[in-house]
Scaffold this active site. Structure first.
Site, PDB file in Angstrom:
ATOM      1  N   ASN A 209       0.841  -1.207   0.000  1.00 36.96           N
ATOM      2  CA  ASN A 209       0.000   0.000   0.000  1.00 36.96           C
ATOM      3  C   ASN A 209       0.871   1.250   0.000  1.00 36.96           C
ATOM      4  O   ASN A 209       2.093   1.158   0.022  1.00 36.96           O
ATOM      5  CB  ASN A 209      -0.967  -0.024   1.181  1.00 36.96           C
ATOM      6  CG  ASN A 209      -0.224  -0.058   2.495  1.00 36.96           C
ATOM      7  OD1 ASN A 209       0.493   0.872   2.838  1.00 36.96           O
ATOM      8  ND2 ASN A 209      -0.354  -1.161   3.223  1.00 36.96           N
ATOM      9  N   ASP A 278      -4.622  -6.090   5.417  1.00 35.36           N
ATOM     10  CA  ASP A 278      -5.691  -6.908   5.999  1.00 35.36           C
ATOM     11  C   ASP A 278      -5.798  -8.266   5.305  1.00 35.36           C
ATOM     12  O   ASP A 278      -6.325  -9.210   5.861  1.00 35.36           O
ATOM     13  CB  ASP A 278      -7.037  -6.194   5.858  1.00 35.36           C
ATOM     14  CG  ASP A 278      -7.083  -4.942   6.717  1.00 35.36           C
ATOM     15  OD1 ASP A 278      -6.550  -4.984   7.838  1.00 35.36           O
ATOM     16  OD2 ASP A 278      -7.638  -3.923   6.263  1.00 35.36           O
ATOM     17  N   LYS A 288       8.185 -17.954 -10.667  1.00 32.96           N
ATOM     18  CA  LYS A 288       7.625 -16.734 -11.252  1.00 32.96           C
ATOM     19  C   LYS A 288       6.412 -17.110 -12.108  1.00 32.96           C
ATOM     20  O   LYS A 288       6.498 -18.022 -12.941  1.00 32.96           O
ATOM     21  CB  LYS A 288       8.696 -16.049 -12.104  1.00 32.96           C
ATOM     22  CG  LYS A 288       8.254 -14.720 -12.638  1.00 32.96           C
ATOM     23  CD  LYS A 288       9.330 -14.083 -13.497  1.00 32.96           C
ATOM     24  CE  LYS A 288       8.730 -12.909 -14.234  1.00 32.96           C
ATOM     25  NZ  LYS A 288       9.267 -12.728 -15.558  1.00 32.96           N
ATOM     26  N   PHE A 322      -4.122   3.848  14.750  1.00 35.25           N
ATOM     27  CA  PHE A 322      -4.443   4.838  13.724  1.00 35.25           C
ATOM     28  C   PHE A 322      -5.681   4.360  12.974  1.00 35.25           C
ATOM     29  O   PHE A 322      -5.929   3.154  12.883  1.00 35.25           O
ATOM     30  CB  PHE A 322      -3.267   5.010  12.751  1.00 35.25           C
ATOM     31  CG  PHE A 322      -2.283   6.037  13.221  1.00 35.25           C
ATOM     32  CD1 PHE A 322      -1.469   5.783  14.312  1.00 35.25           C
ATOM     33  CD2 PHE A 322      -2.184   7.268  12.581  1.00 35.25           C
ATOM     34  CE1 PHE A 322      -0.578   6.737  14.770  1.00 35.25           C
ATOM     35  CE2 PHE A 322      -1.289   8.234  13.031  1.00 35.25           C
ATOM     36  CZ  PHE A 322      -0.486   7.973  14.125  1.00 35.25           C
ATOM     37  N   LYS A 336     -13.362   1.445  15.695  1.00 33.75           N
ATOM     38  CA  LYS A 336     -12.081   0.706  15.694  1.00 33.75           C
ATOM     39  C   LYS A 336     -11.456   0.715  17.082  1.00 33.75           C
ATOM     40  O   LYS A 336     -10.900  -0.284  17.541  1.00 33.75           O
ATOM     41  CB  LYS A 336     -11.094   1.353  14.715  1.00 33.75           C
ATOM     42  CG  LYS A 336     -11.229   0.819  13.309  1.00 33.75           C
ATOM     43  CD  LYS A 336     -10.262   1.470  12.341  1.00 33.75           C
ATOM     44  CE  LYS A 336     -10.771   1.231  10.924  1.00 33.75           C
ATOM     45  NZ  LYS A 336     -10.018   1.952   9.910  1.00 33.75           N
ATOM     46  N   LYS A 340     -10.788  -2.749  19.084  1.00 35.29           N
ATOM     47  CA  LYS A 340      -9.396  -3.168  19.307  1.00 35.29           C
ATOM     48  C   LYS A 340      -8.908  -2.849  20.728  1.00 35.29           C
ATOM     49  O   LYS A 340      -7.730  -2.975  21.015  1.00 35.29           O
ATOM     50  CB  LYS A 340      -8.494  -2.524  18.248  1.00 35.29           C
ATOM     51  CG  LYS A 340      -8.962  -2.861  16.815  1.00 35.29           C
ATOM     52  CD  LYS A 340      -7.966  -2.472  15.747  1.00 35.29           C
ATOM     53  CE  LYS A 340      -8.591  -2.664  14.358  1.00 35.29           C
ATOM     54  NZ  LYS A 340      -7.612  -2.642  13.272  1.00 35.29           N
TER      55      LYS A 340
HETATM   56  N1  CTP Z   1      -3.909  -2.840  12.027  1.00 35.52           N
HETATM   57  C1  CTP Z   1      -3.217  -3.982  12.419  1.00 35.52           C
HETATM   58  N2  CTP Z   1      -3.329  -5.125  11.715  1.00 35.52           N
HETATM   59  C2  CTP Z   1      -4.102  -5.212  10.616  1.00 35.52           C
HETATM   60  C3  CTP Z   1      -4.806  -4.038  10.192  1.00 35.52           C
HETATM   61  C4  CTP Z   1      -4.685  -2.878  10.914  1.00 35.52           C
HETATM   62  O1  CTP Z   1      -2.491  -3.917  13.429  1.00 35.52           O
HETATM   63  N3  CTP Z   1      -4.197  -6.335   9.954  1.00 35.52           N
HETATM   64  C5  CTP Z   1      -3.806  -1.608  12.821  1.00 35.52           C
HETATM   65  C6  CTP Z   1      -3.152  -0.439  12.124  1.00 35.52           C
HETATM   66  O2  CTP Z   1      -1.776  -0.385  12.430  1.00 35.52           O
HETATM   67  C7  CTP Z   1      -3.895   0.761  12.694  1.00 35.52           C
HETATM   68  C8  CTP Z   1      -5.247   0.219  13.020  1.00 35.52           C
HETATM   69  O3  CTP Z   1      -5.112  -1.202  13.102  1.00 35.52           O
HETATM   70  O4  CTP Z   1      -3.314   1.239  13.873  1.00 35.52           O
HETATM   71  C9  CTP Z   1      -6.334   0.577  12.050  1.00 35.52           C
HETATM   72  O5  CTP Z   1      -5.937   0.268  10.745  1.00 35.52           O
HETATM   73  P1  CTP Z   1      -6.896   0.570   9.502  1.00 35.52           P
HETATM   74  O6  CTP Z   1      -6.256   0.050   8.272  1.00 35.52           O
HETATM   75  O7  CTP Z   1      -7.345   2.006   9.550  1.00 35.52           O
HETATM   76  O8  CTP Z   1      -8.200  -0.252   9.887  1.00 35.52           O
HETATM   77  P2  CTP Z   1      -8.658  -1.739   9.735  1.00 35.52           P
HETATM   78  O9  CTP Z   1      -8.871  -2.293  11.099  1.00 35.52           O
HETATM   79  O10 CTP Z   1      -7.731  -2.506   8.840  1.00 35.52           O
HETATM   80  O11 CTP Z   1     -10.079  -1.540   9.066  1.00 35.52           O
HETATM   81  P3  CTP Z   1     -10.469  -1.084   7.567  1.00 35.52           P
HETATM   82  O12 CTP Z   1      -9.294  -1.432   6.703  1.00 35.52           O
HETATM   83  O13 CTP Z   1     -11.690  -1.897   7.289  1.00 35.52           O
HETATM   84  O14 CTP Z   1     -10.766   0.375   7.635  1.00 35.52           O
END
Ligand code: CTP
Length: 397
Positions: A209, A278, A288, A322, A336, A340
């Site tokens: 990303n 995620d 490859k 975040f 969130k 969490k």
């Molecule tokens: N985070 C994590 N592990 C993941 C996804 C997210 O530890 N697999 C943590 C990120 O470091 C951040 C927080 O969770 O501090 C929120 O991440 P974000 O990408 O905004 O949210 P998600 O929980 O992944 O939800 P979505 O993508 O559906 O918005």
């Protein structure tokens, strides 16, 4: 906010003098009391009235102009100042102070104050690099005066080189750092995660990303400067790992999880600024993948939510997450935080046109577990980091 601090800005006569208007305005927005002293030549470049309107205080121009006030003003402002910033600082004022000359309001105030004094020089490159000027700067540094290095670039005179007044946000940051020389994280162990994670498709391809890592690196630096023992676990980033921080580079979600869990129990504060993927590639191809059909589908499967796992196993740690959102910023972030089990969440709108993933700046709202929201104006990521720890340590709010 805590007590209001006073910043005395000395403006000297250079083409960059108008940029000090922006500094005054930003300091006012940050709730500082601002007083401006202008040299005679500065007043040729910018009308003192502009500084007066922005600072909402009388601008002091010349020591002998107004006999009603001059005899006390330089002493009272020198006493009042919590910090003095000379912006822009000409080689002339640097030379005067370095040689003990106090012949106008600004130079006498600098001489009389016990507050820290910061110079932000701006000059023609040859003048700035002149050995006499450099000698003066070194001499002043030796006495404890601070300098903010000018930038390189195209100068007002048309020359290219070093001498451009540093970015106003950098100057602002320096003022705040000088004012709040905090060591309030001394003895604390702080873990910061930053950057993206990646998931490999085959030996040469991966998905990832747009996270630059800048926000997390700024948090690690801020925590280090406040005295913490900092571990930074980062996905691939172009940022330079901060000095004085335990640094670990990882690539995948599971590598980040392993490293974080190894030390999680012994941490005091954990900030998860990383943009963790995620989903991961369902089946990694050892070879490859060759070009074949017109279409190629890649299956993704859910990966671990590291932060949620940390929340579940939280003991005494302060856990900060975040939330990158493109809609319903506050509600999504609060959801969130709850899911969490966080103590704070830093919410930012990734759709905001003002800031980007690779931007130096950010616009965030920091939300506490009790629901209190603190919306910060646009500021550098380093200042966001500063505000975050101010809030966590309850220094200001
Ligand atoms: N985070 C994590 N592990 C993941 C996804 C997210 O530890 N697999 C943590 C990120 O470091 C951040 C927080 O969770 O501090 C929120 O991440 P974000 O990408 O905004 O949210 P998600 O929980 O992944 O939800 P979505 O993508 O559906 O918005």
């Amino acid at each position: 906010m805590g007590e209001q601090k006073t910043v005395v800005i000395g403006v000297t006569g250079g083409i960059a003098a108008y940029k000090a208007l922006d500094l005054v305005s930003k300091l006012k927005k940050s709730n500082f009391n601002v007083h401006v002293i202008m040299t005679k030549s500065a007043a040729e470049f910018v009308n003192p009235l502009s500084f007066q309107s922005l600072s909402q205080n009388f601008v002091i121009k010349d020591m002998f102009e107004d006999p009603k006030t001059w005899d006390i003003e330089h002493i009272s402002l020198a006493k009042k100042a919590d910090v003095m910033i000379i912006c822009p600082a000409t080689v002339n004022i640097i030379g005067k102070v370095a040689n003990g000359i106090a012949d106008d309001m600004l130079s006498t105030t600098i001489m009389a104050t016990k507050a820290p004094v910061i110079f932000a020089p701006a000059a023609n490159s040859n003048m700035y690099l002149n050995a006499i000027v450099q000698d003066n700067i070194n001499k002043l540094k030796g006495f404890g005066y601070k300098f903010i290095e000018p930038d390189s670039g195209r100068l007002a005179c048309g020359d290219e080189g070093k001498g451009k007044l540093a970015n106003i946000d950098v100057i602002l940051e320096n003022i705040k750092t000088t004012l709040y020389d905090l060591k309030d994280l001394k003895g604390k162990k702080v873990l910061v995660t930053a950057g993206p994670t990646i998931s490999f498709i085959d030996p040469v391809r991966f998905i990832t990303n747009k996270s630059s890592g800048k926000m997390g690196y700024a948090i690690a630096e801020e925590a280090r400067d406040r005295g913490a023992h900092v571990t930074l676990i980062s996905g691939p980033s172009n940022e330079v790992p901060p000095i004085g921080v335990d640094f670990l580079e990882i690539q995948t979600n599971s590598e980040m999880r392993d490293e974080v869990l190894k030390i999680y129990d012994s941490m005091d504060v954990v900030v998860k600024a990383a943009a963790v993927a995620d989903y991961k590639i369902a089946e990694y191809s050892e070879e490859k993948i060759k070009k074949q059909n017109d279409e190629l589908s890649i299956k993704l499967i859910k990966d671990v939510d590291i932060l949620q796992e940390l929340g579940k196993n939280k003991k005494t740690q302060i856990l900060i997450g975040f939330a990158a959102e493109s809609e319903n910023l506050i509600n999504n972030a609060k959801a969130k935080m709850e899911k969490k089990n966080l103590d704070y969440i830093v919410a930012n709108n990734i759709k905001s046109s003002e800031i980007g993933f690779n931007s130096m700046e950010n616009v965030v709202t920091i939300i506490k577990a009790n629901g209190k929201e603190i919306s910060l104006e646009k500021m550098t990521k380093r200042l966001v980091a500063r505000e975050l720890f101010n809030i966590v340590n309850d220094k200001k709010r």
